[in-house]
Scaffold this active site. Structure first.
Site, PDB file in Angstrom:
ATOM      1  N   TYR A  39       0.860  -1.187   0.000  1.00 23.95           N
ATOM      2  CA  TYR A  39       0.000   0.000   0.000  1.00 23.95           C
ATOM      3  C   TYR A  39       0.896   1.237   0.000  1.00 23.95           C
ATOM      4  O   TYR A  39       1.804   1.361  -0.808  1.00 23.95           O
ATOM      5  CB  TYR A  39      -0.978  -0.056   1.176  1.00 23.95           C
ATOM      6  CG  TYR A  39      -2.171   0.857   0.987  1.00 23.95           C
ATOM      7  CD1 TYR A  39      -2.974   0.762  -0.154  1.00 23.95           C
ATOM      8  CD2 TYR A  39      -2.478   1.826   1.928  1.00 23.95           C
ATOM      9  CE1 TYR A  39      -4.046   1.614  -0.348  1.00 23.95           C
ATOM     10  CE2 TYR A  39      -3.563   2.680   1.749  1.00 23.95           C
ATOM     11  CZ  TYR A  39      -4.341   2.570   0.606  1.00 23.95           C
ATOM     12  OH  TYR A  39      -5.398   3.406   0.418  1.00 23.95           O
ATOM     13  N   LYS A  94     -19.624 -19.947 -11.175  1.00 22.69           N
ATOM     14  CA  LYS A  94     -18.801 -19.724 -12.365  1.00 22.69           C
ATOM     15  C   LYS A  94     -17.373 -19.361 -11.950  1.00 22.69           C
ATOM     16  O   LYS A  94     -16.398 -19.789 -12.577  1.00 22.69           O
ATOM     17  CB  LYS A  94     -19.381 -18.589 -13.211  1.00 22.69           C
ATOM     18  CG  LYS A  94     -20.690 -18.895 -13.891  1.00 22.69           C
ATOM     19  CD  LYS A  94     -20.541 -19.847 -15.059  1.00 22.69           C
ATOM     20  CE  LYS A  94     -19.778 -19.278 -16.208  1.00 22.69           C
ATOM     21  NZ  LYS A  94     -20.446 -19.326 -17.497  1.00 22.69           N
TER      22      LYS A  94
END
Length: 439
Positions: A39, A94
Site C-alpha cells: 500500500y 462460475k
C-alpha cells in the site's frame, strides 16, 4: 438418482466460510517493508507507471487474469427471472469453475438493472478493472443487444456464455458426428426446438460450421417460425422460412440433426424414428431433455445422442468451453472473442475426443474405457488436457486474426499451461482442505 439432498446443497453453500469464493492475497504482507510496498507509499510507484502507460495495468495489477462475471438474474439456469441476489450463487459457481479449470480469477457482478443501455453503461465503466467480461443469465432478446453493444464499445473480450458456450461445445459434437456418420454438414437438415439465446447462438454457429440457412426449421413456443407469422424479434426473423411446418413432428421427418433447447419430453420415439439415417440428436433441455437418451436409442440405435446431463454419454457441458476460451484470450490480451476463436475452440474439443483417454478420466467417470465413437464425441470436463488443447487453439486463432495484442510461442505456451494448471490446482486444493465442512 440424485447425487445430493437439498440440505446437503444448502450446507455446501452455507457451512464454514459462506458462499463459494473469496479473495486471497498473492503477495506477502508479513513485515513493515511488505506493508509499505503493498500500500502506501510503495504502491505509488506502480500507480505512476500505469498513469504514464495504461497498458502497464496488465503488468502491475491482476487485471490480465481477472474476468467479470456479469448478470442481472433475468434468466438464471432453469429458474427464470429470479433476480440478481438469487442468481449470485450461480455467478460464484462460475468463479469456482474458472479458477479450478483454468486458473482465471473472477469477480461476480450482480446488477439490479433491467434496462439494456443502463446495464451496458455500467459494464463499460468497469473496463479498467477487468481483462474480460463473461455475461451470464441475461434474458433474450436483450442479451443479444447487450453483447453486441459491449463488444463494439469495449476493448476487452465480451462473451455471453449462455449463447456461445453451448454453441461451441455442441458444435464440437457436430464436427465429430459428421465425421462418424460420413455426412457433410452443408447437406444436413436441422430442426431446432427453442428460439432463445442458446438456440439462436447454436444455430448461428452451426451455420459457421457449414449448415445452410435454407436447411433450418426453428420452433418457438408458438410453433414453426415462418414468414406468415407476425411479432417476431430480429433474431427469430432471421430464421423465418417461406415453407411452413404444421408441427415439430412434421419437421423432424427426414431431418439429419435435431437441436433441443426447450422443454422436457416434447420429442417422441416416433419423431426420432422418422429422422434420416444415423440421426444426430442434441437434446439439451435441463434437467430433463426433450427425449431421454434411453428412449432415443431404443427408437434409433444408430442415433448419435447428446444431452446436458452427466449421467448420459456426450454431455454438452459449458465448462468445456468458457474457462479455456478466456484463458487463451487473456494470455494474448485479445480485444475480442471472434468467430474464428470460437471455431478454433470447437475444433480443439473435437480433436481431443479422438485422443486416447487417460486412465484417470475413465476412473473419474466409473468406466473401463472411453473411445471415440457414437457414445464419445465430446471430451469429459475432468480431462486435464483441455487447457492445453483449447486455450492454445484460441490463443493461436486470436494471433492469426489480428485481435491479439501480444505474440506468444504456442509450443512454449502449452508447456506453461500444463505447469500453471498443476500449480493452481495444488494451491486451490491445499486451501480448500483447510476447511473441514463435513460434506
Amino acid at each position: 438418482m440424485a447425487l445430493f439432498t437439498r440440505q446437503e446443497a444448502l450446507d455446501y453453500h452455507s457451512k464454514g466460510r459462506r458462499g463459494k469464493v473469496e479473495v486471497v492475497p498473492v503477495k506477502p504482507c508479513a513485515t513493515q517493508k511488505h506493508l509499505s510496498m503493498a500500500y502506501s507509499p510503495g504502491v505509488a510507484e506502480a500507480c505512476m507507471e500505469i498513469a504514464a502507460d495504461k497498458e502497464k495495468s496488465y503488468l502491475y495489477t491482476g487485471r490480465g487474469n481477472l474476468v467479470g462475471v456479469v448478470s442481472n438474474g433475468t434468466a438464471v439456469l432453469g429458474l427464470g427471472n429470479i433476480g440478481p441476489e438469487a442468481g449470485k450463487p450461480v455467478m460464484e459457481g462460475k468463479g469456482v469453475l474458472f479458477k479450478v479449470f483454468a486458473d482465471v480469477d473472477v469477480f461476480d457482478i450482480n446488477l439490479n438493472v433491467t434496462d439494456p443501455d443502463e446495464l451496458c453503461a455500467i459494464v463499460k465503466a468497469l473496463e479498467p478493472t477487468f481483462g474480460g467480461i463473461n455475461l451470464e443469465d441475461i434474458k433474450a432478446p436483450e442479451c443479444f443487444y447487450i453483447e453486441e453493444k459491449l463488444k463494439k464499445e469495449m476493448n476487452i473480450p465480451v462473451f455471453h456464455d449462455d449463447q456461445h458456450g453451448t454453441a461451441i461445445i455442441s458444435g464440437a459434437g457436430l464436427i465429430n458426428a459428421a465425421e462418424i456418420t460420413g455426412k457433410k454438414i452443408a447437406d444436413m437438415r436441422l430442426v431446432v426446438s427453442g428460439a432463445g439465446a442458446a438456440a439462436i447462438a447454436c444455430t448461428n454457429f452451426y451455420m459457421s460450421l457449414g449448415i445452410k440457412r435454407e436447411n433450418v426449421a426453428m420452433f418457438d413456443s408458438r410453433g414453426h417460425i415462418n414468414k406468415s407469422r407476425s411479432g417476431l424479434n430480429a433474431q427469430k426473423l432471421e430464421y423465418a422460412t417461406d415453407k411452413e411446418y404444421k408441427d415439430l413432428a412434421d419437421a423432424m421427418k427426414g431431418a439429419d440433426l435435431f437441436l433441443g433447447l426447450s422443454a422436457k419430453g416434447i420429442v417422441s420415439k416416433d419423431m426420432v424414428k422418422s429422422m434420416a439415417d444415423s440421426p444426430i440428436i442434441f437434446a439439451c433441455a435441463n434437467p430433463d431433455p426433450e427425449i431421454s437418451y434411453t428412449d432415443a436409442k431404443e427408437a434409433r440405435p444408430d442415433a448419435i445422442m447428446g444431452t446436458g446431463r452427466s449421467d448420459y454419454p456426450n454431455q454438452v457441458n459449458n465448462v468445456l468451453g468458457f474457462p479455456f476460451i478466456f484463458r487463451g484470450a487473456l494470455d494474448v490480451r485479445a480485444t475480442t472473442i471472434n468467430e474464428e476463436m470460437k471455431i478454433a475452440a470447437a475444433n480443439a474439443l473435437a480433436a481431443l475426443a479422438k485422443e486416447p483417454t487417460p486412465d484417470y478420466v475413465c476412473e473419474a467417470y466409473g468406466v473401463d474405457k472411453l473411445e471415440f465413437g457414437i457414445d464419445y464425441i465430446i471430451p469429459k470436463p475432468l480431462d486435464l488436457r483441455l487447457i492445453e488443447f483449447e486455450s492454445a487453439a484460441v490463443a493461436q486463432a486470436a494471433m492469426d486474426t489480428g485481435v491479439a495484442q501480444i505474440t506468444i510461442d504456442i509450443e512454449e505456451y502449452k508447456k506453461e499451461l500444463r505447469e500453471r494448471l498443476a500449480a493452481s490446482r495444488t494451491r486451490v486444493n491445499d486451501f480448500i482442505e483447510s476447511y473441514d465442512l463435513g460434506i
